[in-house]
Design a protein around this motif. Structure first.
Motif, PDB file in Angstrom:
ATOM      1  N   ALA A  69      93.467  75.136  31.733  1.00 10.14           N
ATOM      2  CA  ALA A  69      93.547  75.905  30.497  1.00 10.14           C
ATOM      3  C   ALA A  69      92.998  77.305  30.724  1.00 10.14           C
ATOM      4  N   ALA A  70      93.557  78.272  30.026  1.00 11.54           N
ATOM      5  CA  ALA A  70      93.156  79.670  30.206  1.00 11.54           C
ATOM      6  C   ALA A  70      91.724  79.926  29.781  1.00 11.54           C
ATOM      7  N   ASP A  71      91.209  79.121  28.854  1.00 14.03           N
ATOM      8  CA  ASP A  71      89.845  79.362  28.382  1.00 14.03           C
ATOM      9  C   ASP A  71      88.788  78.596  29.181  1.00 14.03           C
ATOM     10  N   GLN A 117     100.723  93.290  50.247  1.00  5.44           N
ATOM     11  CA  GLN A 117     101.090  91.958  50.732  1.00  5.44           C
ATOM     12  C   GLN A 117      99.909  90.988  50.759  1.00  5.44           C
ATOM     13  N   THR A 118      98.716  91.476  50.463  1.00  4.24           N
ATOM     14  CA  THR A 118      97.548  90.588  50.406  1.00  4.24           C
ATOM     15  C   THR A 118      97.159  90.267  48.960  1.00  4.24           C
ATOM     16  N   CYS A 119      97.994  90.633  48.016  1.00  3.82           N
ATOM     17  CA  CYS A 119      97.677  90.442  46.601  1.00  3.82           C
ATOM     18  C   CYS A 119      97.497  88.966  46.273  1.00  3.82           C
ATOM     19  N   ARG A 120      96.382  88.646  45.611  1.00  2.00           N
ATOM     20  CA  ARG A 120      96.115  87.299  45.116  1.00  2.00           C
ATOM     21  C   ARG A 120      96.328  87.319  43.609  1.00  2.00           C
ATOM     22  N   ALA A 121      97.380  86.671  43.159  1.00  8.02           N
ATOM     23  CA  ALA A 121      97.785  86.762  41.758  1.00  8.02           C
ATOM     24  C   ALA A 121      97.640  85.417  41.052  1.00  8.02           C
ATOM     25  N   LEU A 122      97.267  85.488  39.782  1.00  4.72           N
ATOM     26  CA  LEU A 122      97.164  84.303  38.926  1.00  4.72           C
ATOM     27  C   LEU A 122      98.061  84.498  37.715  1.00  4.72           C
ATOM     28  N   ASP A 123      98.951  83.532  37.485  1.00  6.85           N
ATOM     29  CA  ASP A 123      99.846  83.526  36.334  1.00  6.85           C
ATOM     30  C   ASP A 123      99.334  82.471  35.363  1.00  6.85           C
ATOM     31  N   LEU A 124      98.764  82.916  34.237  1.00  2.67           N
ATOM     32  CA  LEU A 124      98.137  82.016  33.278  1.00  2.67           C
ATOM     33  C   LEU A 124      99.138  81.562  32.226  1.00  2.67           C
ATOM     34  N   GLY A 125      99.246  80.239  32.046  1.00  4.23           N
ATOM     35  CA  GLY A 125     100.243  79.714  31.130  1.00  4.23           C
ATOM     36  C   GLY A 125     101.625  80.011  31.676  1.00  4.23           C
ATOM     37  N   CYS A 126     101.859  79.607  32.916  1.00  2.00           N
ATOM     38  CA  CYS A 126     103.057  80.042  33.640  1.00  2.00           C
ATOM     39  C   CYS A 126     104.356  79.529  33.049  1.00  2.00           C
ATOM     40  N   GLY A 127     104.299  78.462  32.243  1.00  2.00           N
ATOM     41  CA  GLY A 127     105.535  77.924  31.694  1.00  2.00           C
ATOM     42  C   GLY A 127     106.484  77.512  32.806  1.00  2.00           C
ATOM     43  N   VAL A 130     100.478  83.548  44.984  1.00  2.00           N
ATOM     44  CA  VAL A 130     100.457  83.294  43.545  1.00  2.00           C
ATOM     45  C   VAL A 130      99.948  81.890  43.236  1.00  2.00           C
ATOM     46  N   THR A 131      99.062  81.813  42.262  1.00  2.00           N
ATOM     47  CA  THR A 131      98.667  80.535  41.670  1.00  2.00           C
ATOM     48  C   THR A 131      99.243  80.484  40.268  1.00  2.00           C
ATOM     49  N   ALA A 132     100.094  79.495  40.011  1.00  2.00           N
ATOM     50  CA  ALA A 132     100.716  79.311  38.709  1.00  2.00           C
ATOM     51  C   ALA A 132      99.949  78.241  37.951  1.00  2.00           C
ATOM     52  N   LEU A 133      99.319  78.617  36.848  1.00  2.00           N
ATOM     53  CA  LEU A 133      98.470  77.695  36.092  1.00  2.00           C
ATOM     54  C   LEU A 133      99.104  77.375  34.746  1.00  2.00           C
ATOM     55  N   ASP A 134      99.085  76.097  34.383  1.00  2.00           N
ATOM     56  CA  ASP A 134      99.629  75.679  33.089  1.00  2.00           C
ATOM     57  C   ASP A 134      98.975  74.371  32.675  1.00  2.00           C
ATOM     58  N   LEU A 135      99.021  74.092  31.369  1.00  2.00           N
ATOM     59  CA  LEU A 135      98.507  72.831  30.849  1.00  2.00           C
ATOM     60  C   LEU A 135      99.435  71.661  31.133  1.00  2.00           C
ATOM     61  N   SER A 136     100.734  71.932  31.209  1.00  2.00           N
ATOM     62  CA  SER A 136     101.737  70.875  31.264  1.00  2.00           C
ATOM     63  C   SER A 136     102.079  70.473  32.691  1.00  2.00           C
ATOM     64  N   MET A 186      96.231  65.302  17.181  1.00  2.00           N
ATOM     65  CA  MET A 186      96.306  65.774  18.561  1.00  2.00           C
ATOM     66  C   MET A 186      95.668  67.158  18.666  1.00  2.00           C
ATOM     67  N   LYS A 187      94.785  67.370  19.654  1.00  2.00           N
ATOM     68  CA  LYS A 187      94.129  68.658  19.810  1.00  2.00           C
ATOM     69  C   LYS A 187      95.106  69.700  20.351  1.00  2.00           C
ATOM     70  N   GLN A 188      94.741  70.988  20.155  1.00  2.00           N
ATOM     71  CA  GLN A 188      95.663  72.075  20.453  1.00  2.00           C
ATOM     72  C   GLN A 188      96.149  72.071  21.900  1.00  2.00           C
ATOM     73  N   HIS A 189      95.244  71.910  22.871  1.00  2.00           N
ATOM     74  CA  HIS A 189      95.671  71.910  24.272  1.00  2.00           C
ATOM     75  C   HIS A 189      96.680  70.792  24.530  1.00  2.00           C
ATOM     76  N   ALA A 190      96.392  69.599  24.009  1.00  2.00           N
ATOM     77  CA  ALA A 190      97.291  68.468  24.211  1.00  2.00           C
ATOM     78  C   ALA A 190      98.616  68.684  23.500  1.00  2.00           C
ATOM     79  N   LEU A 191      98.571  69.277  22.317  1.00  2.00           N
ATOM     80  CA  LEU A 191      99.789  69.546  21.561  1.00  2.00           C
ATOM     81  C   LEU A 191     100.685  70.522  22.309  1.00  2.00           C
ATOM     82  N   ALA A 192     100.098  71.597  22.839  1.00  2.00           N
ATOM     83  CA  ALA A 192     100.887  72.584  23.585  1.00  2.00           C
ATOM     84  C   ALA A 192     101.494  71.966  24.835  1.00  2.00           C
ATOM     85  N   ALA A 193     100.691  71.177  25.556  1.00  2.00           N
ATOM     86  CA  ALA A 193     101.203  70.533  26.767  1.00  2.00           C
ATOM     87  C   ALA A 193     102.359  69.592  26.438  1.00  2.00           C
TER      88      ALA A 193
END
Length: 259
Positions: A97-99, A41-51, A66-72, A1-8
């Motif tokens: 994925a973050a990369d 109040q106009t902040c555009r935020a990205l949470d990488l690997g938000c869990g 906020v945009t919450a990004l995750d593999l899973s 299993m590749k790393q991204h899939a394993l983490a997810a």
């Protein structure tokens, strides 16, 4: 299993545990994140690997979009459900994925990753992507477990981490983070650090670590040199102290992007 899939896969089976984990759901760092965006109040935020979304919740509660990004997908489902329950309408989820971020250049003015980067297979590539999607002059905050600068303690930490969680890649030293950030085109970061005590039973329980690997971790602790055990405050039951760092930096205000 590749790393991204394993983490997810690893975290997709542990969503509820991470939503309720005191280590992840609490902390002055979450309050600090919220305070950083509260005035904008106009902040555009990205949470990488938000869990399970704790950083995303703190930012959205303070008024950020906020945009919450995750593999899973399972993690993203629980983040969306919890955001709705909390009335956080300025939060959306995105799988990725973050990369290899699925966003246009300069899409965000605030980026954060909290307790995720030690699972990423290519942190330098992820930092280049973060540099691409952040506005010139935007803020990046990295909150993660870090290895001590001692090679002995570093090796010991990586050993118990990967025994506990097969998706672990590396807890980087602060010196390594500094070098990678500057190579990616960010300013030298300001840093703060603190320690978290990992209660052994809940630490392995969250990851559903197999019994054989739990036994191996106990054996590694038992045979570790005294100076390393003392530096990491290893206790009789296997509990120990983890070092955590807050690294804060900004992207360059010039138009040149890191390649």
């Amino acid at each position: 299993m590749k790393q991204h899939a394993l983490a997810a896969h690893q975290f997709g089976t542990s969503t509820a545990a991470y939503l309720t984990s005191a280590v992840h759901a609490q902390g002055q760092d979450l309050q600090r994140l919220g305070a950083m965006v509260q005035a904008d109040q106009t902040c555009r935020a990205l949470d990488l690997g938000c869990g399970a979304g704790h950083a995303s919740f703190a930012l959205a509660a303070a008024g950020a979009q906020v945009t919450a990004l995750d593999l899973s997908p399972a993690m993203l489902d629980i983040v969306a459900q919890e955001a709705q329950a909390r009335g956080l309408h300025g939060l959306q989820t995105c799988q990725g994925a973050a990369d290899k971020l699925p966003f246009a250049d300069a899409s965000f003015d605030f980026l954060v990753t909290r307790f995720s980067a030690h699972h990423w297979p290519d942190v330098p590539a992820a930092l280049r992507e973060m540099r691409r999607v952040i506005e010139p002059g935007g803020t990046l905050v990295i909150i993660d477990v870090v290895a001590l600068e001692s090679p002995l303690c570093d090796t010991l930490l990586q050993t118990v981490e990967i025994l506990r969680d097969a998706s672990h890649v590396r807890d980087y030293r602060v010196s390594e983070w500094r070098a990678m950030l500057q190579q990616a085109g960010f300013a030298a970061p300001s840093t703060d650090d603190w320690t978290l005590t990992m209660e052994f039973a809940s630490w392995v329980g969250r990851m559903r670590t197999p019994a054989l690997r739990v036994q191996a971790i106990h054996d590694v602790w038992a045979r570790a040199p005294q100076e390393a055990r003392e530096a990491m405050r290893v206790q009789a039951d296997g509990s120990f102290d983890l070092s955590v760092a807050w690294l804060q930096t900004r992207s360059s205000v010039d138009s040149k992007r890191a390649n």
